[in-house]
Every structure is written in C-alpha cells, then in structure tokens.
Design a protein around this motif. Structure first.
Motif, PDB file in Angstrom:
ATOM      1  N   ASP A 183       0.878  -1.170   0.000  1.00 24.62           N
ATOM      2  CA  ASP A 183       0.000   0.000   0.000  1.00 24.62           C
ATOM      3  C   ASP A 183       0.918   1.223   0.000  1.00 24.62           C
ATOM      4  OD1 ASP A 183      -1.592   2.133   0.790  1.00 24.62           O
ATOM      5  OD2 ASP A 183      -2.872   0.881   2.061  1.00 24.62           O
ATOM      6  N   THR A 184       0.761   2.068  -1.019  1.00 24.89           N
ATOM      7  CA  THR A 184       1.687   3.199  -1.181  1.00 24.89           C
ATOM      8  C   THR A 184       1.542   4.221  -0.053  1.00 24.89           C
ATOM      9  OG1 THR A 184       0.096   4.143  -2.709  1.00 24.89           O
ATOM     10  CG2 THR A 184       2.007   3.081  -3.692  1.00 24.89           C
ATOM     11  N   SER A 185       0.495   4.095   0.765  1.00 27.36           N
ATOM     12  CA  SER A 185       0.367   5.063   1.859  1.00 27.36           C
ATOM     13  C   SER A 185       1.327   4.744   3.006  1.00 27.36           C
ATOM     14  CB  SER A 185      -1.077   5.135   2.358  1.00 27.36           C
ATOM     15  OG  SER A 185      -1.449   3.918   2.910  1.00 27.36           O
ATOM     16  N   PHE A 243       6.920   0.902   1.090  1.00 30.01           N
ATOM     17  CA  PHE A 243       6.007   0.271   0.130  1.00 30.01           C
ATOM     18  C   PHE A 243       6.601  -1.051  -0.399  1.00 30.01           C
ATOM     19  CE2 PHE A 243       4.758  -0.071  -4.457  1.00 30.01           C
ATOM     20  CZ  PHE A 243       3.490  -0.581  -4.211  1.00 30.01           C
ATOM     21  N   ARG A 269       5.527  -5.211  -7.898  1.00 35.57           N
ATOM     22  CA  ARG A 269       5.127  -4.509  -6.662  1.00 35.57           C
ATOM     23  C   ARG A 269       3.857  -3.723  -6.964  1.00 35.57           C
ATOM     24  NH1 ARG A 269       9.874  -2.072  -3.680  1.00 35.57           N
ATOM     25  NH2 ARG A 269       8.901  -0.149  -4.320  1.00 35.57           N
ATOM     26  N   ASN A 305       0.241  -1.782  -5.904  1.00 34.95           N
ATOM     27  CA  ASN A 305      -0.514  -1.085  -4.866  1.00 34.95           C
ATOM     28  C   ASN A 305      -1.891  -1.742  -4.741  1.00 34.95           C
ATOM     29  OD1 ASN A 305      -1.208   0.932  -2.967  1.00 34.95           O
ATOM     30  ND2 ASN A 305      -2.197   2.144  -4.571  1.00 34.95           N
TER      31      ASN A 305
END
Ligand SMILES: Cc1cc2nc3c(=O)[nH]c(=O)nc-3n(C[C@H](O)[C@H](O)[C@H](O)COP(=O)(O)O)c2cc1C
Length: 151
Positions: free
Chosen positions: A94-96, A100, A124, A126
C-alpha cells in the motif's frame, strides 16, 4: 518438464490475485506448476529443492516487514543452497505506507543470499492488481521467468 512452484502469502487476496495472474501467464508453457499458499500449507522450505523455478509472493506488514506466518519458513530458507534455481518475487503493498512493498525487496535479497538466480524485475502492486501497469509488470515477470527457465 520444468517444475515450477508459485508460493504466496495473502491475507486479503491481493497477492493471491497476482499469483493467479502469473499462473495464467505461464500456463501456455509445458511447465508442471504447483501453487501453494501459506494460509493452507505447512510448507517446509526444504520442499523448494524439488523445483526448477520458484515464484514467491508476499504482502508487506508493519513498517516494511514480512508477515509473521513466514517466520519458520525463513528460518529453514537460511540453511538452503538454491544454486541454479530461478526465482521471481512479487507482492502487494500500500503506497500510503513508508516502506512500500518492502517485503518483496527483503525476499529478493534472501533468495540471492541462498545462491538462487533472482530476476531483477519484481512485481510490486498497490493493493489489487487491476491497473494496466500492474498487468504489464506481471506479464514481464512471467516472461522473464519463462525465458530463464528455458535457457
Ligand atoms: C497492519 C498493516 C501494516 C501494513 N504495513 C505495510 C507496509 O509497511 N508497507 C506496505 O507496502 N503495505 C503495508 N500494508 C498494506 C498491505 O501490504 C496491503 O493491504 C496488501 O495489499 C495486502 O495484501 P494481501 O491482500 O495479499 O494480504 C499493511 C497493512 C496492514 C493491515
């Protein structure tokens, strides 16, 4: 016939879907493909020795960690020599989060330390793999993996 293991861990299904797409992308080849998930299998890392190629998938957990379910597997992995095995790594994150898909990078290093031939390209994603760029990346890994296995 080359033996391939697609091994993954997935809690909410995102990494599982990448595993499924990789399996589909490889299905035109004459490979003997086994798919296993950490959720249902008590896999001993020693079992990896039976395969010519391994695609390993994992999501990333707290602060860039591997999920705890892989702990025992990783302990055994440390003792193996995977010389000549072709390995590709994939995962969802999750890029948040700050780190990541860090578990993908960790596993890339772990397999390289075990002398495996680890493909430079990793997948990879998201969350769920539904963007064009995700599908391209998945197909790229499948095609590099296939080429390396048939070399
Ligand atoms: C407690 C918790 C911690 C997480 N930490 C990270 C992280 O450090 N880096 C990351 O990229 N994703 C992190 N994630 C996001 C998951 O990796 C992401 O939701 C992933 O899509 C789950 O994959 P799965 O459906 O295969 O289980 C975390 C999720 C949870 C619930």
């Amino acid at each position: 016939m080359k033996k391939v293991l697609i091994l993954y861990i997935s809690t909410t299904g995102n990494t599982e879907q990448i595993a499924h797409l990789l399996n589909e992308a490889l299905s035109d080849n004459d490979f003997d493909i086994t798919t296993m998930s950490f959720d249902f299998t008590n896999l001993d890392a020693l079992d990896l020795l039976q395969y010519d190629g391994i695609l390993f998938g994992t999501h990333t957990y707290n602060d860039g960690d591997l999920p705890f379910e892989t702990d025992v597997f990783l302990d055994t992995l440390l003792t193996l020599d995977l010389n000549n095995k072709i390995v590709g790594i994939f995962g969802s994150g999750d890029t948040s989060y700050s780190y990541f898909c860090e578990a993908v990078e960790i596993m890339k290093d772990e397999f390289a330390l075990r002398n495996a031939i680890v493909l430079e390209h990793t997948v990879r994603v998201n969350l769920y793999p539904d963007l064009d760029q995700d599908l391209l990346s998945i197909h790229k890994l499948a095609s590099l993996f296939q080429e390396a296995l048939l070399e």
